[in-house]
Structures are given as C-alpha cells and as structure tokens.
Design an enzyme around this catalytic site. Structure first.
Site, PDB file in Angstrom:
ATOM      1  N   LYS A   1      60.778  47.334 -18.728  1.00 26.80           N
ATOM      2  CA  LYS A   1      60.980  48.626 -18.062  1.00 26.80           C
ATOM      3  C   LYS A   1      59.825  49.597 -18.316  1.00 26.80           C
ATOM      4  O   LYS A   1      59.302  50.202 -17.373  1.00 26.80           O
ATOM      5  CB  LYS A   1      62.293  49.185 -18.610  1.00 26.80           C
ATOM      6  CG  LYS A   1      62.728  50.490 -18.102  1.00 26.80           C
ATOM      7  CD  LYS A   1      64.161  50.720 -18.537  1.00 26.80           C
ATOM      8  CE  LYS A   1      64.364  50.667 -20.040  1.00 26.80           C
ATOM      9  NZ  LYS A   1      63.996  51.905 -20.733  1.00 26.80           N
TER      10      LYS A   1
ATOM     11  N   ARG B   1      71.699  57.200 -19.803  1.00 26.90           N
ATOM     12  CA  ARG B   1      72.062  56.016 -20.578  1.00 26.90           C
ATOM     13  C   ARG B   1      73.563  55.762 -20.555  1.00 26.90           C
ATOM     14  O   ARG B   1      74.015  54.693 -20.969  1.00 26.90           O
ATOM     15  CB  ARG B   1      71.641  56.239 -22.016  1.00 26.90           C
ATOM     16  CG  ARG B   1      70.803  55.095 -22.544  1.00 26.90           C
ATOM     17  CD  ARG B   1      70.283  55.429 -23.895  1.00 26.90           C
ATOM     18  NE  ARG B   1      68.834  55.374 -23.838  1.00 26.90           N
ATOM     19  CZ  ARG B   1      68.061  55.149 -24.887  1.00 26.90           C
ATOM     20  NH1 ARG B   1      68.584  54.992 -26.068  1.00 26.90           N
ATOM     21  NH2 ARG B   1      66.782  55.108 -24.765  1.00 26.90           N
TER      22      ARG B   1
ATOM     23  N   ARG C   1      57.869  38.231 -30.387  1.00 23.31           N
ATOM     24  CA  ARG C   1      56.849  39.195 -30.841  1.00 23.31           C
ATOM     25  C   ARG C   1      56.630  39.078 -32.342  1.00 23.31           C
ATOM     26  O   ARG C   1      57.585  39.152 -33.120  1.00 23.31           O
ATOM     27  CB  ARG C   1      57.339  40.629 -30.611  1.00 23.31           C
ATOM     28  CG  ARG C   1      57.419  41.063 -29.195  1.00 23.31           C
ATOM     29  CD  ARG C   1      57.885  42.512 -29.221  1.00 23.31           C
ATOM     30  NE  ARG C   1      58.391  42.938 -27.946  1.00 23.31           N
ATOM     31  CZ  ARG C   1      59.241  43.950 -27.773  1.00 23.31           C
ATOM     32  NH1 ARG C   1      59.691  44.620 -28.813  1.00 23.31           N
ATOM     33  NH2 ARG C   1      59.636  44.288 -26.584  1.00 23.31           N
TER      34      ARG C   1
ATOM     35  N   ARG D   1      59.076  41.896 -37.004  1.00 24.99           N
ATOM     36  CA  ARG D   1      59.808  43.123 -37.357  1.00 24.99           C
ATOM     37  C   ARG D   1      61.304  42.822 -37.351  1.00 24.99           C
ATOM     38  O   ARG D   1      61.783  42.049 -36.532  1.00 24.99           O
ATOM     39  CB  ARG D   1      59.530  44.220 -36.324  1.00 24.99           C
ATOM     40  CG  ARG D   1      58.115  44.704 -36.341  1.00 24.99           C
ATOM     41  CD  ARG D   1      58.036  46.121 -35.756  1.00 24.99           C
ATOM     42  NE  ARG D   1      56.687  46.600 -35.876  1.00 24.99           N
ATOM     43  CZ  ARG D   1      55.831  46.718 -34.839  1.00 24.99           C
ATOM     44  NH1 ARG D   1      56.230  46.431 -33.624  1.00 24.99           N
ATOM     45  NH2 ARG D   1      54.618  47.132 -35.042  1.00 24.99           N
TER      46      ARG D   1
ATOM     47  N   ARG E   1      71.577  44.483 -30.501  1.00 23.90           N
ATOM     48  CA  ARG E   1      71.128  45.640 -29.712  1.00 23.90           C
ATOM     49  C   ARG E   1      71.572  45.500 -28.260  1.00 23.90           C
ATOM     50  O   ARG E   1      71.994  46.462 -27.621  1.00 23.90           O
ATOM     51  CB  ARG E   1      69.595  45.761 -29.751  1.00 23.90           C
ATOM     52  CG  ARG E   1      69.083  46.375 -31.034  1.00 23.90           C
ATOM     53  CD  ARG E   1      67.602  46.116 -31.220  1.00 23.90           C
ATOM     54  NE  ARG E   1      66.736  46.949 -30.412  1.00 23.90           N
ATOM     55  CZ  ARG E   1      65.438  46.694 -30.211  1.00 23.90           C
ATOM     56  NH1 ARG E   1      64.877  45.629 -30.739  1.00 23.90           N
ATOM     57  NH2 ARG E   1      64.713  47.504 -29.499  1.00 23.90           N
TER      58      ARG E   1
HETATM   59  P1  AMP Z   1      64.311  55.189 -27.541  1.00 22.01           P
HETATM   60  O1  AMP Z   1      62.840  55.322 -27.793  1.00 22.01           O
HETATM   61  O2  AMP Z   1      64.639  55.076 -26.076  1.00 22.01           O
HETATM   62  O3  AMP Z   1      64.958  54.128 -28.370  1.00 22.01           O
HETATM   63  O4  AMP Z   1      64.977  56.590 -28.013  1.00 22.01           O
HETATM   64  C1  AMP Z   1      64.827  57.101 -29.309  1.00 22.01           C
HETATM   65  C2  AMP Z   1      65.932  58.122 -29.606  1.00 22.01           C
HETATM   66  O5  AMP Z   1      65.869  59.194 -28.650  1.00 22.01           O
HETATM   67  C3  AMP Z   1      67.346  57.579 -29.490  1.00 22.01           C
HETATM   68  O6  AMP Z   1      67.770  56.951 -30.660  1.00 22.01           O
HETATM   69  C4  AMP Z   1      68.144  58.848 -29.210  1.00 22.01           C
HETATM   70  O7  AMP Z   1      68.341  59.601 -30.400  1.00 22.01           O
HETATM   71  C5  AMP Z   1      67.190  59.623 -28.315  1.00 22.01           C
HETATM   72  N1  AMP Z   1      67.437  59.329 -26.890  1.00 22.01           N
HETATM   73  C6  AMP Z   1      66.669  58.572 -26.057  1.00 22.01           C
HETATM   74  N2  AMP Z   1      67.210  58.529 -24.820  1.00 22.01           N
HETATM   75  C7  AMP Z   1      68.342  59.263 -24.857  1.00 22.01           C
HETATM   76  C8  AMP Z   1      69.346  59.598 -23.903  1.00 22.01           C
HETATM   77  N3  AMP Z   1      69.314  59.172 -22.635  1.00 22.01           N
HETATM   78  N4  AMP Z   1      70.372  60.383 -24.323  1.00 22.01           N
HETATM   79  C9  AMP Z   1      70.430  60.830 -25.573  1.00 22.01           C
HETATM   80  N5  AMP Z   1      69.544  60.537 -26.534  1.00 22.01           N
HETATM   81  C10 AMP Z   1      68.501  59.775 -26.192  1.00 22.01           C
END
Ligand code: AMP
Length: 229
Positions: A23, A98, A137, A170, A181
């Site tokens: 993505k 999300r 990875r 990792r 996940r």
């Molecule tokens: P990511 O890099 O997409 O894993 O996002 C890192 C962190 O950002 C997540 O663990 C959430 O705390 C926050 N976050 C990312 N996207 C969202 C979303 N759509 N709604 C709420 N929190 C988000």
C-alpha cells in the site's frame, strides 16, 4: 458516478490493504504520477509528535501505547491536511479510515463541505502471501540495510553485502507475529471495505505480481491507464 469521480473538482482516494500488501509503495507511486499528496496517518502522527505540535501532544500517548488515536483528533488532522494548497486537487489517504466508525465520521465531515471519497482502492493479497512477503524481510543489525529472501537476497545467504554482518529478522516481521498482526488488522479493514462497497466506491485490485503490474491495475481501475502511464 464513474471511477475517479471528483467532488468540487477534487479527487480523494483511499488506499486500503493489509500489512505487506504494498500500500505505501503504491501510494508513493500514485502520488507522483497523479500529482496528489500522499497522506499516511502514521507518518503524519509521527511528524506531529516529533515537531511537538498540539496535535502531536494529543496523539503521543496513544501512539506509545500502540492504541488508535481518538477519531476526533485523527479526523481533525486529515481535514487540516486536506485544507492545504497542496491538496487543492485532491489527495491519497493511507492508513485512514481504519474502522467503520472513522469511515462514517470522515464521510460526514466531507459531506459537510460538499465533498466525498472519489474511490477506494483495495489492494488484495492472499494472507499466506502476505506472511511470506513480510517474513522474508531481513536487515543488517549494524547499518539497517534491508534485504528480502526472495525479491532482494544478499549475495551470500544471511550475510550483509556491505559489512559482512549476519542478518537479523525484526520481531515484527516474524511469521507468527505477522499472522497475529493480520488477525487484528484484517477484520476492521474488511468492515471499511464493506461500508464503501455499499456506496459502490470500491475497486478491488489484485496486489500480486510486480510493483509495476499492481500500479497498472490501479491506474486501470481509475480509468487513467493510458492518461498517465
Ligand atoms: P502506523 O504507522 O500506520 O502503524 O501508525 C502508527 C500509529 O499511529 C498507530 O499505532 C496509531 O497510534 C496511530 N494511527 C495511525 N493511523 C491511525 C488511524 N487511522 N486512527 C487512529 N490512530 C492511527
């Protein structure tokens, strides 16, 4: 409404896919090809936290605990990004919405200004392929150089090309962790897809094959294949 339909001349696309579906890679390519900003929720939150903005302060604790930031904060952040001149022609949203709650709230906020999502691009990859992609990875523990066992292997198996260190995997990329996940991430993602399918806005894109093949399918789904390739 046709694919890529715009509201008030602006195209707002959602890019949806599970971990490893490609993505982020596709969002960057599309951003470049279509001249639209790539708005990735995690990146925007990390930037705000790093810069210590009021938004960053609000998001920080949730991010540290690995929890979702509350919807009102998240939506306010995206609406601010969408109000910037760079997004005057539209944007590619990645990592948001999300949950179906976030999708409804986003729709309502956009509708309040006479806008809506133009199209949802759902990059589909079978779960076991995702596990294989992510768990392939490996990285160098000293300089972080990434490798992939299948698509980008080091010259000597298990050894960094640059400094000869044994590569490590990792924790996040271990097969059992990737499966966990996915189990957490996929159900709410499918609800978001079902929500936009009711509105006839989803294009399902086969995420298997090369990066170029997937980009081609996305552009075709948007009816832009000839225009920008
Ligand atoms: P990511 O890099 O997409 O894993 O996002 C890192 C962190 O950002 C997540 O663990 C959430 O705390 C926050 N976050 C990312 N996207 C969202 C979303 N759509 N709604 C709420 N929190 C988000």
């Amino acid at each position: 409404m046709t694919d890529g339909a715009s509201f008030g001349g602006r195209r707002i696309y959602l890019l949806v896919g599970a971990v490893g579906a490609g993505k982020g890679t596709q969002a960057d390519i599309l951003s470049e090809r279509l001249g639209l900003p790539h708005l990735a929720s995690g990146d925007l939150f990390r930037r705000a936290t790093r810069e210590g903005t009021p938004l960053g302060e609000k998001a920080k604790g949730y991010m540290e605990r690995g929890e979702l930031v509350p919807d009102d904060v998240t939506i306010a952040m995206f609406m601010e990004e969408l109000s910037k001149p760079e997004a005057a022609r539209g944007a590619i949203l990645d990592g948001f919405p999300r949950t179906v709650g976030q999708a409804r709230a986003l729709d309502a906020t956009l509708a309040g200004q006479g806008e809506g999502i133009s199209r949802v691009l759902y990059i589909e990859v079978p779960p076991e392929d995702l596990v294989e992609r992510v768990s392939g990875r490996w990285v160098c523990p000293t300089d972080g150089t990434p490798y992939h066992l299948v698509t980008d292997p080091p010259r000597v198996p298990g050894i960094c090309d640059k400094d000869g260190m044994p590569l490590i995997q990792r924790d996040d990329d271990k097969p059992e962790v990737v499966r966990a996940r996915l189990a957490q991430q996929v159900p709410p993602m499918l609800e978001v897809i079902a929500h936009y399918e009711q509105a006839g806005k989803v294009s399902r894109v086969d995420g298997r094959g090369t990066i170029d093949e997937v980009t081609g399918r996305i552009l075709d789904a948007l009816g832009l294949g000839q225009a920008v390739s």
